[in-house]
Design a protein around this motif. Sequence first.
Motif, PDB file in Angstrom:
ATOM      1  N   ALA A   1      -6.546   0.452   4.996  1.00 54.24           N
ATOM      2  CA  ALA A   1      -5.478  -0.112   4.573  1.00 54.24           C
ATOM      3  C   ALA A   1      -4.263  -0.777   5.635  1.00 54.24           C
TER       4      ALA A   1
ATOM      5  N   ILE B   1      -7.948   0.542   0.417  1.00 56.00           N
ATOM      6  CA  ILE B   1      -7.651  -0.403  -0.500  1.00 56.00           C
ATOM      7  C   ILE B   1      -9.079  -0.231  -1.675  1.00 56.00           C
TER       8      ILE B   1
ATOM      9  N   VAL C   1      -5.047   2.530  -4.471  1.00 52.00           N
ATOM     10  CA  VAL C   1      -5.511   3.208  -3.267  1.00 52.00           C
ATOM     11  C   VAL C   1      -5.833   4.275  -2.884  1.00 52.00           C
TER      12      VAL C   1
ATOM     13  N   ALA D   1       0.773  -1.397  -0.173  1.00 53.54           N
ATOM     14  CA  ALA D   1      -0.157  -0.275   0.501  1.00 53.54           C
ATOM     15  C   ALA D   1       0.827   1.274   0.292  1.00 53.54           C
TER      16      ALA D   1
END
Length: 478
Positions: A390, A162, A350, A141
């Motif tokens: 994330a 995400i 992301v 990420a």
Amino acid sequence: MRKTTVGVTAGILGHILTLGIILTACGLMSGSVEGEGAYKFTGVLERNITLRILENDTAIKQGYLKELLDAFNAKYAEYGIHAQDANMDQYSDLENDGPYGYGPDVLYQANDRLMKYVDGKHIQPLPIEELECCGQIDQKAWDAYKAVVEGEDFYCGVPVNIQGPLLYYRKDLLPADWRTAWDDNGNGVPDMIESWNALYRFSLSKRAEGKFGYMKSLFDPYFAIGYLYSYGAYAFGKNDTDTYDVGFSKGEAEKGAGVLRQLASSMNESCIDDTVTVSAYSKIGSGDYFATMTTPDVYTMFIDELIKNGMTRAEAVENLGIADIPYLPESGDLSEINPALIPSKMMGGVNGYAISAYTKSPNAALAFVDFATNYANVKRRNELLGIVPARRDAADEAGGLSETINKNLAEGSIAVMPSIKASAQLWTPLQTFFTDVAKDPFRPVSGADGQKYRTPDSFRAALINVDKQIYDSIHALQ
């Protein structure tokens, strides 16, 4: 060990003047208003200032941004720091607005949109190891926001959620006999949720009843690219950084294009443009569509539509199913019975925060980003918007598909959008191609205006042309 900004050892509120000097030397931190030097994170909070925060429309509509701003402003009231909605279109262009003072101080967008500003030095590298969220976010990420300068890694954004496609469907519209007629492997999961072949077959049966099974605007590259990726295609070579190697025709990508055409044949002509995208929430809510594909952060939009159609909130939550993307046939033939299956590899992204290089309050902006990405606020964002955090701790707390999406990212079945400026050149050639493929089943079978995509070679030739168009749009003027 992840490298961030060189020489950062103090806390966010400590003095880190060295950081600004090093980053300016690397050429990453300029782009400030003419006549002013590069901004530096000194750790000294600016006082009596206003921060403009650019968020996405869903966060505003569902009330998340207001909650976040109210909480931040209460915490920093003693400094006279006030954060407010930038009141701009969510896709405002910092490159054009920032130099004239019209841009936001903090931006929330997808990685491809934020990282295109790196080349022009419009966003700032961040001391991410000083952020509370740093150790909770997977390296893949973070990599969506990585810029490499003279062998050093710098991070220009902070991941929040995400984005990876999910299948939304109506559990209550499953056939009453699905356990006996639509669960061939006996695992208690409907076949049409597990494989595109079964979903295609189910969609054809729904079409015969005057309804629709799977419906999606197939022209949209973000969702359609995955059919190519699944069979070996890629955007750019060398970890999506080599723009001299464009790869949408590579591998057996023609199979993926063929899958998309077959799916279109089970729909109607609304799949050619954005009609389904606009109507999906209401049509799922009314039961006219059984399933669609979209991102996790619009979960509440479907729930609202189910409630509008007479369900209680509890009934809506019970009847809205969400699943990982179904498996594809290795052959590329959706009509095949008992096919060998391969996992779908879909495009994802992301979403996160970045700080404008034009802000006059970089330390306060960094404090806002640190606050907005803490556990409590990311968890609340998940609760209100259905995002996939994330942060591992927030994803573990949310469970279910949040864990699945994080796992998919870690294992590579989500291909993150390229974080380079050249990615902007992908969308028009791909959208033109996918639109043409989606139209094909609705053309006459023969004649000058007849169907174009009848063989693997016809798909392959068109994809080779897509690669050429993208390559030329990037390099023709060099």
